[in-house]
Design a protein around this motif. Structure first.
Motif, PDB file in Angstrom:
ATOM      1  N   ILE A 158       0.802  -1.229   0.000  1.00 20.89           N
ATOM      2  CA  ILE A 158       0.000   0.000   0.000  1.00 20.89           C
ATOM      3  C   ILE A 158       0.831   1.274   0.000  1.00 20.89           C
ATOM      4  N   LEU A 159       2.150   1.148   0.138  1.00 22.05           N
ATOM      5  CA  LEU A 159       2.946   2.363   0.318  1.00 22.05           C
ATOM      6  C   LEU A 159       4.328   2.215  -0.281  1.00 22.05           C
ATOM      7  N   ASP A 160       4.710   3.204  -1.048  1.00 19.96           N
ATOM      8  CA  ASP A 160       6.095   3.340  -1.511  1.00 19.96           C
ATOM      9  C   ASP A 160       6.358   4.823  -1.711  1.00 19.96           C
ATOM     10  N   ALA A 161       6.891   5.425  -0.688  1.00 24.63           N
ATOM     11  CA  ALA A 161       7.161   6.867  -0.741  1.00 24.63           C
ATOM     12  C   ALA A 161       8.575   7.158  -0.270  1.00 24.63           C
ATOM     13  N   LEU A 213       4.739  11.986  -2.689  1.00 24.09           N
ATOM     14  CA  LEU A 213       3.959  11.111  -3.556  1.00 24.09           C
ATOM     15  C   LEU A 213       4.022   9.661  -3.080  1.00 24.09           C
ATOM     16  N   ASN A 214       2.922   8.972  -3.298  1.00 25.75           N
ATOM     17  CA  ASN A 214       2.886   7.529  -3.096  1.00 25.75           C
ATOM     18  C   ASN A 214       3.003   6.884  -4.472  1.00 25.75           C
ATOM     19  N   GLU A 215       4.059   6.115  -4.691  1.00 27.04           N
ATOM     20  CA  GLU A 215       4.334   5.567  -6.014  1.00 27.04           C
ATOM     21  C   GLU A 215       3.529   4.318  -6.327  1.00 27.04           C
ATOM     22  N   VAL A 216       2.782   3.812  -5.348  1.00 32.36           N
ATOM     23  CA  VAL A 216       1.891   2.671  -5.585  1.00 32.36           C
ATOM     24  C   VAL A 216       0.493   3.071  -5.141  1.00 32.36           C
ATOM     25  N   THR A 217      -0.466   2.193  -5.348  1.00 33.10           N
ATOM     26  CA  THR A 217      -1.829   2.490  -4.921  1.00 33.10           C
ATOM     27  C   THR A 217      -1.988   2.158  -3.436  1.00 33.10           C
ATOM     28  N   PRO A 218      -2.838   2.883  -2.717  1.00 35.95           N
ATOM     29  CA  PRO A 218      -3.071   2.546  -1.300  1.00 35.95           C
ATOM     30  C   PRO A 218      -4.036   1.378  -1.124  1.00 35.95           C
ATOM     31  N   TYR A 219      -4.620   0.925  -2.212  1.00 37.11           N
ATOM     32  CA  TYR A 219      -5.578  -0.184  -2.135  1.00 37.11           C
ATOM     33  C   TYR A 219      -4.843  -1.509  -1.960  1.00 37.11           C
ATOM     34  N   LEU A 220      -5.544  -2.453  -1.342  1.00 36.07           N
ATOM     35  CA  LEU A 220      -5.057  -3.832  -1.311  1.00 36.07           C
ATOM     36  C   LEU A 220      -5.531  -4.485  -2.612  1.00 36.07           C
ATOM     37  N   ASP A 221      -4.816  -4.168  -3.704  1.00 35.94           N
ATOM     38  CA  ASP A 221      -5.244  -4.599  -5.026  1.00 35.94           C
ATOM     39  C   ASP A 221      -4.228  -5.519  -5.700  1.00 35.94           C
TER      40      ASP A 221
END
Length: 1389
Positions: A158-161, A213-221
């Motif tokens: 959910i996170l890559d910042a 910025l968050n480089e990935v989506t915060p969703y569990l997708d």
């Protein structure tokens, strides 16, 4: 006793399950089909193709019947996007990749906009004082390492910042005295810290502070499984040979088998920091490990450590297992549909496991019931979660993980040594030494996957406290220049980087009570902290007892309780996961057509053990406990064999709140495991020293070699040509032959004859025509400077310019030297000689141009002072530069006439009163004074004497014809001149055949209105070769003209040497004002182009960071590059000769100086060379600075240039392994080749000059390729080059279509000022316009060497004429080849 308890507990569990099942069948609970099957029943086979769980999860709900199954009219679901876009239809970008982190807490930047939060306490000090301590302490909450590292992969989902911003912003952390980094090698003073990426549209004002910025989506997708783009997912499905994995599966590893992902042979841009344990290896080999060693995963950081990678492999297997299951049951489905359906189920199970299995045990808080999707909820990761709360897991990370075998193998731990040395007392894998070496732990033994699962589930996490293991606090991985860093200090600095407010503000924002001080008792009372009191006292001291100065990470960590995070971190984490669930339209529990209610219910019951047992061969309650998130205890046990290995037994509080005894494998710590490798550093310029020096010395050396070679070959060729040419000249014995150097660039072959009768040293051409005479009768001495062998010597005689001679050999030179010495002795002249070397003999030579300049100064002085300056003769006698005597040839040259002209010869005779063959300054002055101030009788007498050729005191008809032709401009063959002469004789009463006496002549010419009352010599005002014509016509009285010129002369005579130079320079500009205008305009435009790029890279592009690294060198090089583009592009316009010829006949010729295009060409080429040198020198500086930068920073600075992540770009990499560098070297060598041959090889190696000049197509191709690398900017050379290139190509096509014809030369005449007049036969049907040019080649010199010249003849005349000035190598050869001959002996084409 323990065995009996274990058996009893199993019986109890079975009984409970049976009762639950019976109740369901009786209608008192859920239907039997919705009850989660017991793993102990379906997970008993020894294969990882277990179908039991999927039969329940998917098989019961995928048919066409009722009972919770899908209907035939079921609508196809909407597949979830990879990048998060359009998850929220009202706000399509909500939760998308590369979107802003959510700022729930107010920004606290020191300037309110973007600068780091200003807190004085050093992060390294806080880490040392508050987070250090003995590690290896077991968890008090029954946590396992399995739970901890599962949490890490949840965060990665959910996170890559943490990506560094671009350009890099360094805010390094000072290393204070006493810190281990400072007291141990390499004794560093700063730990590097880079600020993270941010949205460039933020950070502009207090109302718009910087947002990361968050480089990935915060969703569990499923981003960590499939990546965050369709392209990434497609690569994961593709084998190295390019084929797609069948049946909707992810591509597997052909070497290790279908249980492992394929290797990253496609070089996906996965994170690839250097493993710190291999630092010395990378330094030695000058590159790190390539990225293709990693497994292909959706998470680009999934290979960071083997424990995280284990979960990546687990989810990989889970997808492929579901895909195979679906493909087997629904064979009509396409691979794409199978893949998307499998992805849907994987995401759903992942969501269920995270929320309903892992999260409650992690934060020890029950989640509220799901109330459905809320489009107004923002799921984005909050700044507080990213920079503080999610990092709570760092205190739980152990120093290592056991590689535990299965129960049937004894449940023992196996060793895997990552470093050499002592310290292996407990088997396992040390955390600090495993960073970025994960694949090698699985590559040689695939069973390590299950061993890691068993080891993590059997091992305790670190205790829930403030202490962090040294593997993270001081030994976490770092860049090559700082291989081991302190992650806790980075956490603190990261919070300041992101503008997090203080700890108290954060507590208040989440409804928690504020602290009034940092008193340990108050802190414990309000936070419930169980941290040691001594640590809280240090907290109070370090932050000066001010809660408003405490960093959130520090304060939140010290709130930690015995089994859970404190109130602040728990609140932030709970808020974050609630928003993720509520804001996800594709959440599995949402009614979004993805799952039926029955499927949703089954998914809610899914646990991690179901996934794990499905894809492995492990046995529940034998090899692994049913809840691997929780430690082994009575109700969560394993086999008796394994229990015997779990020797660490301690009291623990389970997630349900009850207390029991938990059992673990022995804890790994700093004392019983291998040591972490120490910190190392790296100088990125190391390894570049040799290539840097060799490259520039080689390129410069190559240029010097070419230059020296040209000089040597020039001299060698000149000597060979001289020797061969002189050898072919056959002459009598009493004469000598040599090559005379007339000027530095001009030479000729001459015959030297010592004439004893006339006392003359005569210089003749090889046809024995007299070129020059040195009269030795009126001189006292002869000076000879010579080489030792006399092959080269210089003869100096007063009132003559020096005679510079080169002989065929030393013998011939010595013979001439001896003969000249004897000749001088016979004439009673002093013979002086001086031996010199080849270098000094070239200096101090008085050339013909030096002589001409002196004579020009003399003539100017005489003209300007003969009017009314009575002291002028005295000034001349005082000025030593006027102690010269003028020869006949020199007088003719000054008058612009040929020496054989009768007027010139008679004027010279009239001036030479002492008949010594020279004109003194006084004699010249006397004649000029007569013309300027003399009476009409005196002027008439002067003219009479000039044309009295026979000195008979009478002028005959032919004499009068000459006079009339000279004064009126008639041709000698014109009958009008003779008619005028006869009329003059008739007016004097003289019969034809008789002569006119002076008295008669005076009566004719001195009548009122006669031309002779206005006779004068007109001298033009140019400083250099002055055009002088004798005329009897004028539009103004001679007195007025001479007074005007005399006035100017007086003004000049009183000026300094600088003033004279300045006035001459101004006059030169006035004479060429059109050319100078375009020259200045071109220069201004060129400098503006340079200035624009220089300004752009100094100011407007400073945010790219390159200028801060390379200094203003990049400013100069980019400006010079643009100036080069302009000059090299416009250069070819001057080569469009057909276009210029057409324009010359239009009105443009009044505006543009087309006749000066060759000069323009040279001027542009000179500037192009200057900018090239500036560009090269600038890059010599720039690439030094660039070669000292880190590899990651260079990736940012050259963002449009892609290279492998393992490459450490040395200087030789930039120079020879990039298209820009390699073409730059080639361009440098080619430029040197072209210019060296142009300046130094054109005279003797014209063919080489022509060939090198004609390599310009290669040059421009390299020029285009040079900019195509896009290192600094996108190419725009075409903006400059395209227009000129099109014109040039069209012009070349016209030239190719032109006809060539060989024609004969009718006559050749050598005119003054080194001009050759060629008269050539006019080709049939050849028409032209005035001023048109033609290209000619001499068949004698070379039929391939063409040069353009303007036709000087009128269009209506019978033959064509060319006036060619000998200024270059080819024209000088032309002058040597074509002597004054008439006929068709030679021809042109």
């Amino acid at each position: 006793m323990q065995k009996a308890v274990a058996v009893f507990s199993r019986v109890v569990v079975v009984v409970v399950l049976l009762i639950w099942g019976a109740a369901s069948k009786d209608g008192g609970g859920q239907p039997a089909s919705l009850l989660r099957p017991d793993p102990r029943q379906w997970a008993t086979s020894q294969t990882w193709e277990r179908q039991g769980f999927l039969n329940w999860l998917i098989g019961n709900s995928s048919g066409d019947g009722g009972g919770g199954r899908r209907s035939r009219n079921h609508k196809e679901p909407e597949w979830e996007a990879y990048d998060g876009w359009y998850n929220n239809l009202a706000r399509p970008s909500s939760g998308a990749v590369d979107t802003l982190l959510l700022r729930l807490l107010p920004a606290a930047y020191s300037d309110g906009v973007y600068q780091l939060v200003n807190r004085s306490t050093n992060p390294l000090t806080l880490s040392d004082q508050l987070m250090s301590g003995d590690n290896g302490n077991h968890s008090t909450g029954g946590r396992t390492a399995f739970q901890v590292f599962f949490g890490q992969q949840v965060v990665e989902e959910i996170l890559d910042a943490q990506g560094a911003g671009c350009p890099p912003e360094y805010h390094n952390i000072p290393i204070e005295e006493g810190h281990e980094y400072r007291h141990h090698p390499p004794y560093l003073r700063e730990m590097p810290f880079l600020r993270t990426r941010y949205d460039a549209t933020t950070g502009l004002s207090p109302n718009n502070p910087r947002q990361q910025l968050n480089e990935v989506t915060p969703y569990l997708d499923g981003g960590l499984i499939y990546g965050t783009s369709k392209a990434w997912a497609d690569i994961l499905r593709t084998f190295p040979d390019g084929t797609l994995a069948p049946r909707g599966q992810l591509a597997w590893n052909k070497e290790l088998g279908p249980g492992f992902p394929a290797r990253n042979t496609e070089w996906l841009p996965m994170a690839n920091p250097p493993p710190p344990t291999n630092h010395s290896q990378y330094v030695a080999q000058e590159h790190t490990a390539p990225v293709d060693r990693f497994f292909k995963l959706g998470n680009h950081r999934g290979n960071e450590n083997p424990f995280l990678l284990t979960f990546g492999i687990l989810w990989f297997r889970w997808h492929n297992h579901i895909a195979r299951y679906l493909a087997n049951h629904y064979r009509a489905w396409s691979d794409e549909k199978v893949f998307n359906e499998a992805r849907k189920w994987v995401i759903a199970t992942y969501q269920a496991v995270v929320f309903y299995d892992w999260l409650p045990k992690y934060i020890r808080t029950n989640l509220p019931q799901y109330k459905g999707y809320k489009a107004t909820t923002d799921p984005q990761i909050s700044q507080g979660f990213q920079s503080a709360a999610m990092r709570f897991g760092h205190t739980l990370v152990p120093s290592g993980v056991h590689l535990r075998t299965r129960s049937k193998e004894g449940c023992v731990s196996r060793s895997h040594r990552l470093t050499q040395g002592k310290g292996h007392r407990v088997d396992g894998v040390r955390t600090c030494n495993s960073f970025w070496r994960s694949p090698e732990l699985f590559a040689h033994d695939g069973d390590n996957f299950e061993r890691f699962l068993l080891g993590m589930s059997s091992q305790s996490s670190e205790r829930e406290d403030n202490i962090v293991v040294e593997d993270l606090r001081g030994r976490v991985f770092g860049p090559l220049e700082f291989s081991r860093r302190d992650l806790m200090a980075l956490n603190i600095q990261r919070g300041r980087d992101h503008g997090l407010p203080d700890y108290n503000t954060a507590r208040q924002s989440f409804g928690l009570s504020r602290l009034q001080s940092l008193d340990p008792r108050e802190f414990r009372r309000k936070t419930g902290s169980e941290v040691d009191i001594s640590v809280l006292k240090k907290l109070k001291k370090l932050y000066q007892n001010d809660p408003s100065k405490v960093d959130i990470w520090v304060g939140g960590l010290l709130e930690t309780r015995s089994s859970a995070p404190g109130d602040l971190f728990s609140s932030i984490i709970l808020d974050q996961f609630e928003r993720i669930r509520e804001g996800d339209r594709f959440w599995f529990e949402n009614n979004n057509n993805l799952f039926t209610p029955e499927e949703q219910e089954r998914l809610r019951q899914t646990r991690i053990i179901d996934v794990l047992l499905t894809v492995t061969t492990l046995l529940p309650e034998d090899d692994i406990q049913l809840d691997p998130f929780t430690a082994v205890h009575d109700n969560n046990s394993v086999s008796e064999e394994c229990l015997q290995e779990l020797t660490l037994e301690a009291r623990c509080t389970l997630p349900q709140g009850n207390t029991t005894r938990c059992r673990y494998l022995p804890q790994i710590n700093s004392f019983n495991a291998e040591n972490c490798t120490p910190l190392h550093t790296y100088d990125y310029f190391s390894g570049s020293e040799v290539s840097y020096i060799l490259t520039f010395t080689s390129v410069l050396g190559a240029c010097l070699v070419m230059f020296v070679w040209i000089l040597v070959k020039n001299r060698s060729l000149a000597d060979d040509i001289t020797r061969d040419s002189l050898r072919n000249i056959v002459l009598p014995d009493n004469v000598h032959k040599a090559k005379e150097k007339v000027t530095r660039m001009k030479s000729r072959y001459v015959v030297l004859e010592l004439d004893k009768a006339t006392s003359h040293l005569q210089v003749k051409n090889i046809h024995l025509n007299l070129l020059r005479t040195i009269d030795l009768r009126n001189v006292k001495a002869v000076m000879v400077r010579h080489l030792k062998d006399c092959q080269e010597l210089i003869v100096s005689v007063a009132n003559h310019y020096d005679l510079s001679l080169v002989f065929e050999g030393a013998l011939q030179g010595r013979k001439f030297f001896d003969d000249l010495k004897e000749f001088c002795e016979n004439l009673n002249l002093t013979f002086k000689h001086k031996q010199e070397d080849r270098l000094t003999i070239k200096f101090g030579v008085t050339t013909v141009y030096d002589r001409q300049k002196k004579l020009a100064d003399l003539c100017r002085f005489v003209i300007h002072n003969t009017v009314d300056d009575k002291k002028a003769p005295m000034k001349m006698q005082q000025n030593k530069s006027f102690f010269v005597e003028i020869t006949l040839d020199e007088l003719a040259n000054e008058l612009g006439m040929l020496p054989n002209n009768i007027f010139v010869q008679q004027l010279f005779r009239r001036m030479d009163t002492n008949k010594d063959g020279f004109i003194t300054v006084r004699e010249f002055w006397d004649v000029m004074e007569v013309l300027a101030k003399g009476k009409p009788e005196e002027k008439a007498r002067l003219v009479f004497d000039i044309y009295d050729i026979n000195q008979s005191n009478c002028l005959y008809l032919e004499d009068l014809v000459r006079l009339v032709c000279s004064s009126c401009g008639y041709d000698s063959t014109d009958g009008n001149a003779e008619s005028v002469a006869k009329m003059m004789m008739m007016s004097a009463g003289v019969l034809e055949g008789e002569g006119i006496t002076f008295e008669n002549f005076k009566n004719i010419v001195l009548r009122p209105g006669s031309l002779f009352s206005r006779v004068y010599l007109h001298f033009g005002g140019r400083v250099k070769p002055i055009s002088r014509t004798f005329s009897f016509d004028s539009k103004a009285p001679i007195r007025e003209r001479l007074e005007s010129e005399a006035g100017n002369g007086e003004e000049e005579g009183g000026d300094s040497a600088f003033s004279q130079w300045y006035n001459g320079w101004i006059n030169s500009i006035r004479n060429r004002i059109q050319y100078v205008f375009w020259l200045v305009l071109y220069t201004i435009v060129m400098l503006l182009i340079f200035a624009e790029r220089a300004y752009f890279f100094s100011v407007e592009r400073e945010h790219r960071g390159l200028r801060r690294i390379a200094g203003y060198g990049v400013t100069v090089t980019r400006g010079a590059a643009s100036a080069m583009m302009f000059t090299y592009s416009t250069l070819i316009v001057t080569m469009c000769r057909n276009l210029l010829a057409v324009l010359r006949s239009t009105f443009f010729q009044r505006i543009i100086p087309f006749d000066h295009m060759v000069k323009f060409h040279r001027y542009m080429a000179s500037w192009a060379l200057v900018w090239t040198v500036v560009h090269i020198v600038g890059h010599a500086v720039n690439f030094y600075h660039i070669s000292t930068q880190t590899a990651s920073d260079l990736t940012c600075l050259f963002r449009d240039f892609f290279r492998s992540s393992h490459v450490l770009p040395k200087f030789h990499y930039w120079c020879f392994e990039t298209i820009t560098g390699f073409t730059g070297v080639l361009l440098t060598l080619q430029t040197a080749l072209i210019y060296i041959f142009a300046y130094f090889g054109r005279a003797n190696f014209f063919r080489h000059f022509w060939l090198t000049h004609n390599t310009y197509p290669i040059f421009y191709v390299l020029f285009v390729l040079h900019g195509s690398g896009m290192l600094v900017q996108r190419p725009f050379f075409h903006y400059f080059f395209l227009g000129p290139c099109i014109l040039f190509v069209l012009d070349k096509l016209v030239s190719i279509s032109r006809n060539k014809i060989k024609i004969d030369i009718i006559s050749v005449m050598h005119l003054p000022s080194d001009v050759i007049r060629l008269e050539i036969r006019r080709p049939p049907n050849f028409s032209f316009q005035s001023g048109q040019w033609v290209k000619i080649a001499s068949t004698v010199i070379s039929e391939q060497e063409y040069h353009p010249f303007t036709l000087s003849s009128a269009p209506h005349v019978r033959n064509l004429t060319l006036h060619i000035r000998t200024v270059g190598p080819w024209t000088r050869k032309l002058a040597e080849v074509y002597e004054e001959k008439i006929g068709n002996e030679k021809s042109l084409s």
